[in-house]
Design an enzyme around this catalytic site. Structure first.
Site, PDB file in Angstrom:
ATOM      1  N   SER A  93      79.484  43.095  48.854  1.00 42.54           N
ATOM      2  CA  SER A  93      79.507  42.706  50.278  1.00 42.54           C
ATOM      3  C   SER A  93      80.928  42.818  50.831  1.00 42.54           C
ATOM      4  O   SER A  93      81.137  43.242  51.973  1.00 42.54           O
ATOM      5  CB  SER A  93      78.964  41.283  50.463  1.00 42.54           C
ATOM      6  OG  SER A  93      79.876  40.309  49.966  1.00 42.54           O
TER       7      SER A  93
ATOM      8  N   LEU B 125      76.952  41.136  43.699  1.00 38.96           N
ATOM      9  CA  LEU B 125      76.518  40.848  45.067  1.00 38.96           C
ATOM     10  C   LEU B 125      77.719  40.546  45.961  1.00 38.96           C
ATOM     11  O   LEU B 125      77.906  41.158  47.021  1.00 38.96           O
ATOM     12  CB  LEU B 125      75.547  39.658  45.034  1.00 38.96           C
ATOM     13  CG  LEU B 125      74.977  39.177  46.361  1.00 38.96           C
ATOM     14  CD1 LEU B 125      74.277  40.310  47.098  1.00 38.96           C
ATOM     15  CD2 LEU B 125      74.008  38.015  46.117  1.00 38.96           C
ATOM     16  N   TYR B 126      78.535  39.613  45.510  1.00 36.64           N
ATOM     17  CA  TYR B 126      79.714  39.229  46.296  1.00 36.64           C
ATOM     18  C   TYR B 126      80.673  40.401  46.471  1.00 36.64           C
ATOM     19  O   TYR B 126      81.085  40.728  47.588  1.00 36.64           O
ATOM     20  CB  TYR B 126      80.417  38.070  45.580  1.00 36.64           C
ATOM     21  CG  TYR B 126      81.738  37.663  46.182  1.00 36.64           C
ATOM     22  CD1 TYR B 126      81.827  37.305  47.529  1.00 36.64           C
ATOM     23  CD2 TYR B 126      82.892  37.614  45.400  1.00 36.64           C
ATOM     24  CE1 TYR B 126      83.044  36.931  48.076  1.00 36.64           C
ATOM     25  CE2 TYR B 126      84.105  37.231  45.939  1.00 36.64           C
ATOM     26  CZ  TYR B 126      84.179  36.891  47.275  1.00 36.64           C
ATOM     27  OH  TYR B 126      85.380  36.525  47.816  1.00 36.64           O
ATOM     28  N   GLY B 127      81.011  41.065  45.370  1.00 36.47           N
ATOM     29  CA  GLY B 127      81.987  42.164  45.426  1.00 36.47           C
ATOM     30  C   GLY B 127      81.515  43.296  46.316  1.00 36.47           C
ATOM     31  O   GLY B 127      82.299  43.866  47.084  1.00 36.47           O
TER      32      GLY B 127
END
Lengths: 250, 238
Positions: free
Chosen positions: A161, A157-159
């Site tokens: 975004s 999710l973080y990567g």
């Protein structure tokens, strides 16, 4: 060292009440910029502003929770007012960095990550870059992560975004470059910030994989951001500057 | 604090010369290598210039000996010496191919090897890369070969806290173009294809080298800093 002097520039730094953002605000102010410290926590924001002023710098706090698009537009308006009608440097630093299995992320969490890490910079640039272009120039630095450049379990999710943010850098470099606005990315590796407290073991494990063998201090990321924000980087456009101790190189 | 020291290969014109001038203005003690008219380079008086052919391991040895004698040790080694042999595959002969790899790859590799004992802990090594496609396959390959070299050396030299990075210029207005007979108007017209609307100046690249050499870049290694005015943002892979 004229090429690093930022006297007379107005710099808006989001997520500037701690960590990389606070270090960036301090460094830009030290180089002469009037820094607008944006963030949610007013007490921490005022502490950052006070520290800058005590060292002779110029700074103001702007309260902003960038998870809502109307707040982003309000921040752009208030920052321009505080800056005397201008923002010359925008550092898109505010972000969240959750970790966890993909199947456990709720729709609300997914939206929150994309709202802050992707949509907030998108709307902020939309609100500020045209005015930079009209004045003949400006500099935007997007703060990304090495986790957008290779696969890390638990950081889908973080990567993803931040990978979107990396693409925004390239698109904006093409879109606003001809009108004098420079747009670049700084991609930090593991960095010792307040937000990473309690995750020291994971951070040290990540840092050990990089040639440098240690995590970065926030000031080391701030130096790269300040370089890209200043005239010394006058011909640097659409670049992706990894500040990760060599992790993504090997 | 003692003045920082820098050895710049190919430092008597263009990007190398601009870097020598910038670092000198910031208090570095600077030595450059070059070919031919090194005494007429117009560098500040206390910048030491020595003649060295980057294809000659003997010349490289002697240049490094001079650096040891004049500078003692090095905080920056800027491996900027290089040649251009642009052209399509049909017209690239063996001599051109060998010259490209002898100078751009072999010469830089052995200059670093010879200079290793001089590099201080925490020193910075920077290669000029900038391997634009369209200039010719052999030329692009001889510069592109430096990128994995940079990454490997970043890993290899990390225990000494030596950082190894590349700077990749886009279109930069240097004397190399006028030597090829290209007019200033033609060079300026290339700026229309650059997102920032101009070709680069040697000083633009010098600033990037100075940044990578500085303590501000202390966590940057194995990296390739592209200074192109945005050329390539349309096509560059992540």
């Amino acid at each position: 060292m004229d090429s690093v002097d930022l006297t007379g520039r107005v710099a808006l730094v989001t997520g500037a009440t701690s960590g990389i953002g606070a270090a960036t605000a301090a460094l830009l102010a030290e180089r002469g910029a009037h820094v607008l410290v944006a963030g949610r926590d007013a007490a921490r924001g005022r502490a950052v502003v006070t520290a800058i002023r005590e060292r002779g710098g110029k700074a103001d706090f702007v309260a902003a929770d960038l998870r809502a698009s109307d707040a982003v537009r309000r921040l752009a308006r208030e920052a321009s007012e505080l800056g005397g009608g201008r923002v010359d440097i925008l550092v898109n630093n505010a972000g969240v960095y959750p970790a966890g299995p993909t199947e456990e992320a709720t729709p609300i969490e997914v939206d929150a990550v994309y709202d802050l890490n992707v949509k907030a910079p998108f709307y902020l640039v939309g609100a500020l870059a045209p005015a930079m272009a009209e004045r003949g120039g400006g500099a935007i630095v997007n703060v990304s992560t090495m986790a957008a450049d290779y696969g890390i379990s638990g950081l889908a999710l973080y990567g993803s975004s931040k990978a979107a943010l990396n693409q925004l850098t390239r698109a904006w470099a093409a879109e606003y470059g001809p009108r004098g606005v420079r747009v670049n990315t700084v991609a930090p590796g593991p960095t010792r910030t307040e937000g990473m407290e309690g995750m020291n073991e994971a951070m040290d494990a990540a840092a050990a994989q990089a040639p440098a063998g240690r995590a970065a201090e926030p000031e080391e990321i701030a130096e790269a951001i300040a370089y890209l924000a200043g005239d010394a980087a006058g011909f640097v456009q659409g670049a992706h500057l990894a500040v990760d101790g060599g992790r993504t190189a090997v | 604090m003692a003045a920082k020291t820098a050895l710049i290969t190919g430092g008597t014109s263009g990007i190398g010369k601009a870097t020598a001038e910038l670092l000198h203005s910031r208090g570095y003690r600077v030595m450059v290598t070059g070919l031919g008219d090194i005494d007429d380079a117009g560098l500040p008086g206390d910048v030491i210039a020595v003649e060295a052919d980057a294809t000659s391991l003997t010349d490289i040895d002697q240049a490094v000996d001079q650096a040891r004698e004049h500078l003692g040790s090095l905080d920056l080694l800027y491996l900027n010496a290089g040649i251009s042999r642009p052209g399509p595959i049909e017209s690239t002969d063996e001599a051109a191919f060998d010259a490209l790899f002898n100078i751009n790859v072999k010469g830089n590799f052995f200059t670093l090897q010879k200079a290793l004992p001089l590099l201080n802990e925490g020193a910075s090594v920077v290669f000029t890369v900038g391997a634009g496609e369209g200039l010719g396959a052999a030329m692009t390959a001889s510069k592109g070969a430096l990128l994995p070299l940079v990454r490997s050396l970043a890993l290899e030299l990390a225990p000494r806290r030596i950082r190894v990075n590349a700077v990749s210029p886009g279109l930069v207005n240097t004397p190399a173009y006028s030597k090829m007979g290209i007019s200033p108007d033609t060079i300026a017209s290339w700026g229309e294809g650059v997102p920032l609307g101009r070709v680069g100046a040697p000083a633009d690249i010098a600033e990037a080298v100075a940044f990578l050499a500085s303590d501000g870049a202390s966590y940057i290694t194995g990296d390739n800093l592209i200074v192109s005015g945005g050329i390539g943002v349309h096509t560059r892979p992540v």
